[in-house]
Write an enzyme that holds these catalytic residues in place. Structure first.
Site, PDB file in Angstrom:
ATOM      1  N   ARG A 113       5.822   7.393  -3.426  1.00 47.64           N
ATOM      2  CA  ARG A 113       4.520   6.851  -3.024  1.00 47.64           C
ATOM      3  C   ARG A 113       3.501   7.975  -2.908  1.00 47.64           C
ATOM      4  NH1 ARG A 113       2.632   6.382   2.581  1.00 47.64           N
ATOM      5  NH2 ARG A 113       0.829   4.990   2.707  1.00 47.64           N
ATOM      6  N   ARG A 171     -14.434   2.858   9.669  1.00 48.18           N
ATOM      7  CA  ARG A 171     -14.121   4.157  10.266  1.00 48.18           C
ATOM      8  C   ARG A 171     -15.331   4.706  11.011  1.00 48.18           C
ATOM      9  NH1 ARG A 171      -9.560   6.997   8.947  1.00 48.18           N
ATOM     10  NH2 ARG A 171      -8.177   5.920   7.485  1.00 48.18           N
TER      11      ARG A 171
END
Length: 476
Positions: free
Chosen positions: A33, A70
């Site tokens: 990944r 964020r």
């Protein structure tokens, strides 16, 4: 050590040397990944090239950031103190500092109700909204701490109309598609349209990647059935999921998603903090061992390591630990999961798959050999969770690598054969050469028409020596 459950290992550009990658694969990693949250597009391309040079059989999964909120990047960190208010507003250009905090979503304040909890940095700090003045929220910290720039912001149970794919994600999907990666795991999938948006981009750039939907919020949980209609598979991303929904609900949600994915023959990954202490320590806690074992008892396709392999001190040991847990737990699983599959495209193929795994309990063959053009037949067989190894003979390298994520399947690439006899000869010869079979072994073979695919159409049960004696061994 042989195991049926697959392992996804996260890597970064900080550790991409051949010995490191080879060590992870030898220890049991099936899928590598790459987390684009910590990469540039160029670094992603370089990482894919490096992995392919080390081992072209391992699959690559690229993880997008997805739609997220964020703390804005401008200004300086904000000190959070109990009893002292913080004034929060949505403005990506805002400069945080003092008692002012900005997040990157315009209009954020207008959508957050009074009394809502705003969780910062994966829930490390909680702010409670006590007043609103237009788009500015007055919030009180529930504990002391430092709110750093660009940290994650979660508001449980408050939906936001964010775009399915950010401009940043579009660029990474383009690079991943052009590089031919096998999987794109899209973060914060809320509905089927999020999956379809990624699929359209992959097709636009000529990619072969299959979309893995990361379920990380209540919307994703609520829409799981429609998501499964269009996603190749699902990742139960328990980190953000445990922030977005009450943490005590996560085990039940995980179990529900595993059940739905298995009955739909869709690969499912359980992720987040599975062996977290092995980032710093050579041995896991007993609770972590039980967590991994619980996912495997739930018959997940794969379990995932994040920081343990990306930057931890004991990456190979973490993979080895997970491999040993899987091998031990699998000894105690039932030999046949007899259930009705959902989302079946080919009823004959599904019937053959069920019959094969059911019969294997009594016949006890050494292997089930599957002829598969798209990987579908192998996934149908795997969905019944037998104990017999499934050797999938694939005619596309991309399909062989995609099956690295499916429970119990060991994929091999081969050229298309023109007849059933040629296929049988070649497949058993290859597996003999690989040491997977012996002449006296019994095998079960599921195959198709060896032309335009209509799915599997036959099941053959025979001894390896008899298959080989039916014709002179095909020269490869």
């Amino acid at each position: 050590m042989q195991k049926q459950t697959k392992i996804v290992g996260t890597i970064s550009n900080l550790r991409l040397d051949r010995d490191f990658l080879s060590g992870l694969i030898r220890a049991g990693v099936n899928v590598l990944r790459l987390n684009t949250a910590h990469q540039s597009p160029q670094e992603l391309a370089e990482a894919v090239d490096t992995i392919r040079a080390v081992d072209d059989r391992v699959a690559i999964l690229v993880d997008t950031k997805g739609p997220e909120i964020r703390v804005s990047s401008g200004g300086e960190p904000v000190e959070a103190t109990v009893g002292r208010p913080i004034h929060l507003k949505g403005d990506p250009e805002g400069l945080s500092g003092g008692d002012r905090l900005y997040v990157n979503l315009p209009g954020f304040g207008a959508r957050v109700p009074l009394g809502a909890s705003i969780l910062i940095d994966d829930g490390e700090l909680e702010l409670v909204v006590t007043a609103k003045d237009g788009e500015t929220l007055t919030c009180f910290p529930q504990s002391d701490g430092l709110i750093k720039l660009r940290k994650s912001v979660n508001i449980p149970s408050v939906p936001f109309d964010l775009p399915s794919v950010s401009e940043r994600d579009r660029e990474f999907i383009r690079v991943a598609s052009e590089k031919g990666v096998e999987f794109i795991a899209h973060s914060f999938v809320r509905c089927a349209e999020d999956v379809l948006a990624v699929r359209r981009l992959v097709e636009q750039h000529g990619g072969v990647a299959r979309v893995i939907a990361k379920i990380e919020n209540q919307e994703g949980v609520d829409h799981i059935d429609r998501i499964l209609d269009h996603a190749y598979g699902v990742m139960v991303a328990r980190g953000d999921l445990g922030i977005e929904i009450p943490e005590e609900r996560v085990p039940a949600v995980q179990r529900m998603i595993l059940q739905k994915c298995i009955e739909s023959s869709k690969p499912v990954i359980v992720a987040t903090q599975m062996l977290h202490t092995m980032i710093e320590n050579p041995r896991p806690t007993r609770a972590e061992i039980s967590d991994v074992a619980g996912a495997i008892y739930g018959e997940t396709d794969a379990v995932m390591l994040s920081g343990e392999t990306a930057y931890g001190k004991y990456p190979e040991e973490a993979v080895g630990t997970m491999t040993r847990i899987a091998s031990e737990v699998e000894r105690h699983l039932r030999p046949f999961r007899d259930h009705k599959l959902q989302r079946v495209d080919y009823v004959v193929t599904e019937t053959l798959a069920r019959s094969t795994v059911g019969a294997s309990v009594h016949i006890k063959p050494r292997a089930i050999i599957v002829d598969t053009l798209t990987g579908r037949t192998a996934r149908y067989v795997a969905a019944y969770r037998g104990r017999v190894p499934i050797f999938a003979m694939c005619y596309r390298r991309s399909v062989a690598r995609q099956l690295q994520l499916t429970y119990g399947v060991q994929p091999y690439f081969m050229e298309m054969r023109s007849s059933r006899e040629e296929f049988l000869q070649y497949a058993v010869s290859l597996l003999l050469d690989e040491g997977q079979l012996q002449h006296r072994d019994m095998v079960m073979v599921i195959g198709g028409s060896f032309g335009p695919s209509e799915g599997a159409t036959f099941l053959e049960i025979s001894q390896v020596s008899k298959i080989l004696s039916s014709r002179v061994r095909h020269e490869r």
